[in-house]
Design an enzyme around this catalytic site. Structure first.
Site, short mmCIF file in Angstrom:
data_model
loop_
_atom_site.label_atom_id
_atom_site.label_comp_id
_atom_site.label_asym_id
_atom_site.label_seq_id
_atom_site.Cartn_x
_atom_site.Cartn_y
_atom_site.Cartn_z
N HIS A 1 94.61 30.41 54.51
CA HIS A 1 95.32 31.69 54.64
C HIS A 1 94.43 32.89 54.62
O HIS A 1 93.57 33.14 54.22
CB HIS A 1 96.09 32.30 54.07
CG HIS A 1 96.69 31.70 52.61
ND1 HIS A 1 95.51 32.63 51.42
CD2 HIS A 1 96.97 30.40 52.34
CE1 HIS A 1 95.40 32.58 50.55
NE2 HIS A 1 96.23 31.75 50.44
N GLY B 1 93.78 35.13 52.05
CA GLY B 1 93.56 35.40 50.66
C GLY B 1 91.81 34.51 50.80
O GLY B 1 91.12 34.26 50.37
N HIS B 2 92.15 32.62 51.19
CA HIS B 2 91.22 32.19 51.37
C HIS B 2 90.07 32.79 52.28
O HIS B 2 88.37 33.14 51.78
CB HIS B 2 91.18 31.01 51.98
CG HIS B 2 92.89 29.88 51.23
ND1 HIS B 2 93.53 29.52 51.35
CD2 HIS B 2 91.67 29.22 50.19
CE1 HIS B 2 94.10 28.73 51.19
NE2 HIS B 2 93.35 28.59 49.86
N ASP C 1 94.85 32.30 41.25
CA ASP C 1 94.54 31.26 40.34
C ASP C 1 93.84 31.51 38.53
O ASP C 1 92.30 31.56 38.60
CB ASP C 1 93.78 29.75 40.53
CG ASP C 1 95.05 29.26 41.50
OD1 ASP C 1 96.11 29.47 41.28
OD2 ASP C 1 95.38 29.48 43.06
O1 PAF Z 1 92.24 26.36 43.72
C1 PAF Z 1 92.14 25.76 44.69
O2 PAF Z 1 92.77 25.71 46.10
C2 PAF Z 1 91.95 24.17 44.10
O3 PAF Z 1 92.98 24.30 42.48
C3 PAF Z 1 90.74 23.69 44.08
C4 PAF Z 1 90.11 24.70 42.92
C5 PAF Z 1 90.01 23.86 45.44
C6 PAF Z 1 90.42 22.38 42.50
O4 PAF Z 1 91.23 21.55 44.27
#
Ligand code: PAF
Length: 284
Positions: free
Chosen positions: A38, A40-41, A156
């Site tokens: 999305h 954010g990514h 996160d």
């Molecule tokens: O934040 C995430 O999407 C996951 O925890 C990660 C960092 C890709 C590890 O699987």
């Protein structure tokens, strides 16, 4: 639209491409994801673009970080759309292990176990194996892709602190960069899991960020942390959430704090709305 990024499905293919870039003295950034991308990514990818010549985005739904009761099998998988979105962002390479055994071959028997204050409570109290799974896969991603920088979302926040500490503790030669949380117009933090929310839950979900921001404002004004957090917890539960935690921690170490003077502070929250678990955090 920029060209479609290459997709590497084996560690050998990934390393071959990275070696080619290194031979041309190009720098490399990694954005680890589990897909279902999305905005954010995409903001992480854009930041990575600014910090390195080449950008790798990994897409791997990591079974090691899901408890048996969690949503590994139903986690949204949208690979074709993800790759199309990454093409728009001019990502150079998608690292998508062909299957789980590329990441965890038969007989896999090694885990990274984070410890210390960054792990104390919060997510770890509710998902006791989560950070072992995250740290193990992220360490592997760092070793496989050997990036100069890796970009993680502040959404996160505890994960960002745990991964930053791990990279430092293991002398991994890269810089971990945190990027601000991207929000929907009503304040809800973007998350791949937001698709689980029913329309009624989606209408309530932004309350989490509203309460968090109000608590941060009151604490910044000097009001007592305990009282403000107690009010915040009550407001979140009143809105219909089942609260896991709402806490104030030191922004770097994640140690518990008693007053604003122990700062810089971060407020962190996790709560369930129906079947969906939402997390969020803000700076004070
Ligand atoms: O934040 C995430 O999407 C996951 O925890 C990660 C960092 C890709 C590890 O699987």
């Amino acid at each position: 639209m920029a060209g479609r990024p290459q997709v590497a499905k084996t560690v050998t293919a990934l390393r071959r491409e990275v070696a080619r870039w290194r031979a041309a003295r190009e720098t490399v950034a990694l954005v680890p994801t589990m897909g279902a991308l999305h905005e954010g990514h995409l903001s992480l990818v854009r930041l990575a673009r600014r910090r390195a010549d080449r950008v790798i985005v990994s897409i791997f739904v990591n079974p090691a970080q899901f408890a048996p009761s969690e949503d590994f099998s139903t986690y949204p998988r949208t690979f074709a759309t993800d790759v199309a979105m990454l093409a728009e962002e001019a990502a150079d390479l998608v690292w998508a292990p062909a299957n789980v055994s590329v990441m965890y071959p038969d007989g896999f028997a090694t885990r990274i176990v984070p410890e210390g204050p960054a792990l104390a409570g919060l997510e770890d109290a509710f998902r006791p194996d989560f950070f072992k799974g995250v740290a193990t896969v992220v360490a592997k991603l760092f070793i496989q892709a050997a990036p100069d920088v890796a970009v993680f979302g502040e959404k996160d926040y505890q994960q960002l602190r745990v991964v930053t500490r791990m990279a430092r503790d293991l002398d991994l030669p890269l810089k971990v960069i945190g990027a601000p949380t991207v929000r929907e117009p009503d304040g809800l933090a973007m998350s791949s899991r937001n698709v689980y929310l029913t329309p009624d839950e989606r209408a309530v979900a932004p309350t989490l960020h509203r309460v968090l921001s109000l608590c941060a404002k009151k604490i910044a004004e000097g009001r007592p942390i305990d009282t403000i957090l107690a009010e915040g917890r009550e407001a979140i539960e009143r809105a219909g959430f089942v609260l896991d935690y709402l806490e104030a921690r030191h922004a770097e170490t994640l140690m518990p704090v008693g007053s604003i003077k122990d700062g810089p502070l971060r407020l962190l929250v996790a709560a369930k709305l129906g079947k969906t678990r939402l997390i969020d955090n803000v700076a004070v």
